[in-house]
Write a protein that holds these residues in place. Structure first.
Motif, PDB file in Angstrom:
ATOM      1  N   ALA A  73       0.838  -1.206   0.000  1.00  0.00           N
ATOM      2  CA  ALA A  73       0.000   0.000   0.000  1.00  0.00           C
ATOM      3  C   ALA A  73       0.873   1.256   0.000  1.00  0.00           C
ATOM      4  O   ALA A  73       0.626   2.191  -0.774  1.00  0.00           O
ATOM      5  CB  ALA A  73      -0.934  -0.005   1.208  1.00  0.00           C
ATOM      6  N   GLU A  74       1.888   1.271   0.830  1.00  0.00           N
ATOM      7  CA  GLU A  74       2.796   2.423   0.895  1.00  0.00           C
ATOM      8  C   GLU A  74       3.545   2.614  -0.415  1.00  0.00           C
ATOM      9  O   GLU A  74       3.662   3.730  -0.913  1.00  0.00           O
ATOM     10  CB  GLU A  74       3.791   2.246   2.037  1.00  0.00           C
ATOM     11  CG  GLU A  74       3.178   2.363   3.413  1.00  0.00           C
ATOM     12  CD  GLU A  74       4.157   2.027   4.532  1.00  0.00           C
ATOM     13  OE1 GLU A  74       5.370   1.846   4.258  1.00  0.00           O
ATOM     14  OE2 GLU A  74       3.713   1.927   5.679  1.00  0.00           O
ATOM     15  N   LEU A  75       4.053   1.524  -0.988  1.00  0.00           N
ATOM     16  CA  LEU A  75       4.799   1.612  -2.242  1.00  0.00           C
ATOM     17  C   LEU A  75       3.942   2.155  -3.386  1.00  0.00           C
ATOM     18  O   LEU A  75       4.450   2.824  -4.288  1.00  0.00           O
ATOM     19  CB  LEU A  75       5.355   0.238  -2.633  1.00  0.00           C
ATOM     20  CG  LEU A  75       6.505  -0.281  -1.790  1.00  0.00           C
ATOM     21  CD1 LEU A  75       6.779  -1.747  -2.101  1.00  0.00           C
ATOM     22  CD2 LEU A  75       7.754   0.556  -2.025  1.00  0.00           C
ATOM     23  N   LEU A  76       2.651   1.874  -3.335  1.00  0.00           N
ATOM     24  CA  LEU A  76       1.744   2.337  -4.389  1.00  0.00           C
ATOM     25  C   LEU A  76       1.184   3.724  -4.105  1.00  0.00           C
ATOM     26  O   LEU A  76       0.384   4.242  -4.879  1.00  0.00           O
ATOM     27  CB  LEU A  76       0.606   1.330  -4.579  1.00  0.00           C
ATOM     28  CG  LEU A  76       1.034  -0.040  -5.101  1.00  0.00           C
ATOM     29  CD1 LEU A  76      -0.160  -0.968  -5.200  1.00  0.00           C
ATOM     30  CD2 LEU A  76       1.726   0.086  -6.458  1.00  0.00           C
ATOM     31  N   SER A 134      -6.376   0.294   4.339  1.00  0.00           N
ATOM     32  CA  SER A 134      -7.803   0.255   4.010  1.00  0.00           C
ATOM     33  C   SER A 134      -8.098   0.977   2.691  1.00  0.00           C
ATOM     34  O   SER A 134      -8.921   0.519   1.899  1.00  0.00           O
ATOM     35  CB  SER A 134      -8.633   0.862   5.140  1.00  0.00           C
ATOM     36  OG  SER A 134      -8.261   2.205   5.351  1.00  0.00           O
ATOM     37  N   THR A 135      -7.396   2.063   2.431  1.00  0.00           N
ATOM     38  CA  THR A 135      -7.573   2.796   1.170  1.00  0.00           C
ATOM     39  C   THR A 135      -7.093   1.951   0.005  1.00  0.00           C
ATOM     40  O   THR A 135      -7.747   1.866  -1.036  1.00  0.00           O
ATOM     41  CB  THR A 135      -6.801   4.130   1.215  1.00  0.00           C
ATOM     42  OG1 THR A 135      -7.157   4.832   2.396  1.00  0.00           O
ATOM     43  CG2 THR A 135      -7.099   4.981  -0.006  1.00  0.00           C
ATOM     44  N   PHE A 136      -5.945   1.323   0.160  1.00  0.00           N
ATOM     45  CA  PHE A 136      -5.422   0.432  -0.864  1.00  0.00           C
ATOM     46  C   PHE A 136      -6.390  -0.725  -1.108  1.00  0.00           C
ATOM     47  O   PHE A 136      -6.682  -1.067  -2.264  1.00  0.00           O
ATOM     48  CB  PHE A 136      -4.049  -0.119  -0.449  1.00  0.00           C
ATOM     49  CG  PHE A 136      -3.571  -1.278  -1.281  1.00  0.00           C
ATOM     50  CD1 PHE A 136      -3.323  -1.139  -2.633  1.00  0.00           C
ATOM     51  CD2 PHE A 136      -3.368  -2.520  -0.694  1.00  0.00           C
ATOM     52  CE1 PHE A 136      -2.878  -2.218  -3.401  1.00  0.00           C
ATOM     53  CE2 PHE A 136      -2.921  -3.596  -1.450  1.00  0.00           C
ATOM     54  CZ  PHE A 136      -2.676  -3.442  -2.804  1.00  0.00           C
ATOM     55  N   SER A 137      -6.912  -1.314  -0.056  1.00  0.00           N
ATOM     56  CA  SER A 137      -7.828  -2.453  -0.191  1.00  0.00           C
ATOM     57  C   SER A 137      -9.096  -2.064  -0.944  1.00  0.00           C
ATOM     58  O   SER A 137      -9.575  -2.824  -1.794  1.00  0.00           O
ATOM     59  CB  SER A 137      -8.189  -3.025   1.178  1.00  0.00           C
ATOM     60  OG  SER A 137      -7.046  -3.601   1.768  1.00  0.00           O
ATOM     61  N   ARG A 138      -9.643  -0.884  -0.655  1.00  0.00           N
ATOM     62  CA  ARG A 138     -10.833  -0.413  -1.383  1.00  0.00           C
ATOM     63  C   ARG A 138     -10.521  -0.207  -2.858  1.00  0.00           C
ATOM     64  O   ARG A 138     -11.287  -0.599  -3.732  1.00  0.00           O
ATOM     65  CB  ARG A 138     -11.371   0.876  -0.774  1.00  0.00           C
ATOM     66  CG  ARG A 138     -12.281   0.660   0.399  1.00  0.00           C
ATOM     67  CD  ARG A 138     -13.032   1.925   0.800  1.00  0.00           C
ATOM     68  NE  ARG A 138     -12.153   3.062   1.085  1.00  0.00           N
ATOM     69  CZ  ARG A 138     -11.544   3.274   2.246  1.00  0.00           C
ATOM     70  NH1 ARG A 138     -11.717   2.429   3.238  1.00  0.00           N
ATOM     71  NH2 ARG A 138     -10.785   4.332   2.413  1.00  0.00           N
ATOM     72  N   TRP A 139      -9.385   0.428  -3.157  1.00  0.00           N
ATOM     73  CA  TRP A 139      -8.975   0.641  -4.544  1.00  0.00           C
ATOM     74  C   TRP A 139      -8.792  -0.701  -5.245  1.00  0.00           C
ATOM     75  O   TRP A 139      -9.293  -0.910  -6.349  1.00  0.00           O
ATOM     76  CB  TRP A 139      -7.679   1.461  -4.604  1.00  0.00           C
ATOM     77  CG  TRP A 139      -7.093   1.500  -5.981  1.00  0.00           C
ATOM     78  CD1 TRP A 139      -7.447   2.347  -6.998  1.00  0.00           C
ATOM     79  CD2 TRP A 139      -6.077   0.640  -6.510  1.00  0.00           C
ATOM     80  NE1 TRP A 139      -6.716   2.065  -8.121  1.00  0.00           N
ATOM     81  CE2 TRP A 139      -5.867   1.016  -7.848  1.00  0.00           C
ATOM     82  CE3 TRP A 139      -5.330  -0.414  -5.993  1.00  0.00           C
ATOM     83  CZ2 TRP A 139      -4.928   0.381  -8.671  1.00  0.00           C
ATOM     84  CZ3 TRP A 139      -4.412  -1.052  -6.804  1.00  0.00           C
ATOM     85  CH2 TRP A 139      -4.219  -0.660  -8.122  1.00  0.00           C
ATOM     86  N   PRO A 190      -6.988  -7.676  -1.776  1.00  0.00           N
ATOM     87  CA  PRO A 190      -5.604  -8.046  -2.080  1.00  0.00           C
ATOM     88  C   PRO A 190      -5.231  -9.406  -1.487  1.00  0.00           C
ATOM     89  O   PRO A 190      -4.552 -10.207  -2.128  1.00  0.00           O
ATOM     90  CB  PRO A 190      -4.775  -6.935  -1.440  1.00  0.00           C
ATOM     91  CG  PRO A 190      -5.704  -5.797  -1.255  1.00  0.00           C
ATOM     92  CD  PRO A 190      -7.068  -6.382  -1.105  1.00  0.00           C
ATOM     93  N   LYS A 191      -5.703  -9.670  -0.279  1.00  0.00           N
ATOM     94  CA  LYS A 191      -5.385 -10.950   0.374  1.00  0.00           C
ATOM     95  C   LYS A 191      -5.987 -12.127  -0.402  1.00  0.00           C
ATOM     96  O   LYS A 191      -5.316 -13.137  -0.635  1.00  0.00           O
ATOM     97  CB  LYS A 191      -5.901 -10.946   1.812  1.00  0.00           C
ATOM     98  CG  LYS A 191      -5.529 -12.169   2.599  1.00  0.00           C
ATOM     99  CD  LYS A 191      -6.001 -12.055   4.030  1.00  0.00           C
ATOM    100  CE  LYS A 191      -5.664 -13.321   4.796  1.00  0.00           C
ATOM    101  NZ  LYS A 191      -6.116 -13.264   6.179  1.00  0.00           N
ATOM    102  N   ALA A 192      -7.247 -11.986  -0.823  1.00  0.00           N
ATOM    103  CA  ALA A 192      -7.895 -13.059  -1.591  1.00  0.00           C
ATOM    104  C   ALA A 192      -7.212 -13.247  -2.938  1.00  0.00           C
ATOM    105  O   ALA A 192      -7.006 -14.383  -3.389  1.00  0.00           O
ATOM    106  CB  ALA A 192      -9.379 -12.747  -1.780  1.00  0.00           C
TER     107      ALA A 192
END
Length: 81
Positions: A41-44, A50-55, A64-66
């Protein structure tokens, strides 16, 4: 300003280029099973997991985990054959 004009002429925006780059890098980074999701998430450029996961869910239709789990299982099957 010149960059925005150039992008507009090519039918792109800064946001579309950023999103396309994030999609490519997300695939690459998630393929590394040892890299934590918070680091990805930080690298992107996301301020929070949570913001990365929604995106990610909006782009790929899964968390992302799935996605990582499915990718790992697919990768394992290819190695076994």
């Amino acid at each position: 300003m010149a960059v925005h004009r150039h992008l507009a002429r090519s039918g792109e925006t800064f946001s579309s280029v950023l999103n396309s780059t994030r999609v490519q890098l997300a695939h690459q980074y998630l393929g590394n099973q040892n890299r934590p999701l918070t680091q990805i998430a930080e690298l992107l450029g996301f301020s929070a997991l949570s913001t990365f996961s929604r995106w990610f869910s909006g782009e790929f239709g899964s968390s992302p985990k799935a996605w990582r789990t499915a990718h790992r299982n697919t990768h394992s099957r290819h190695e076994a054959t």
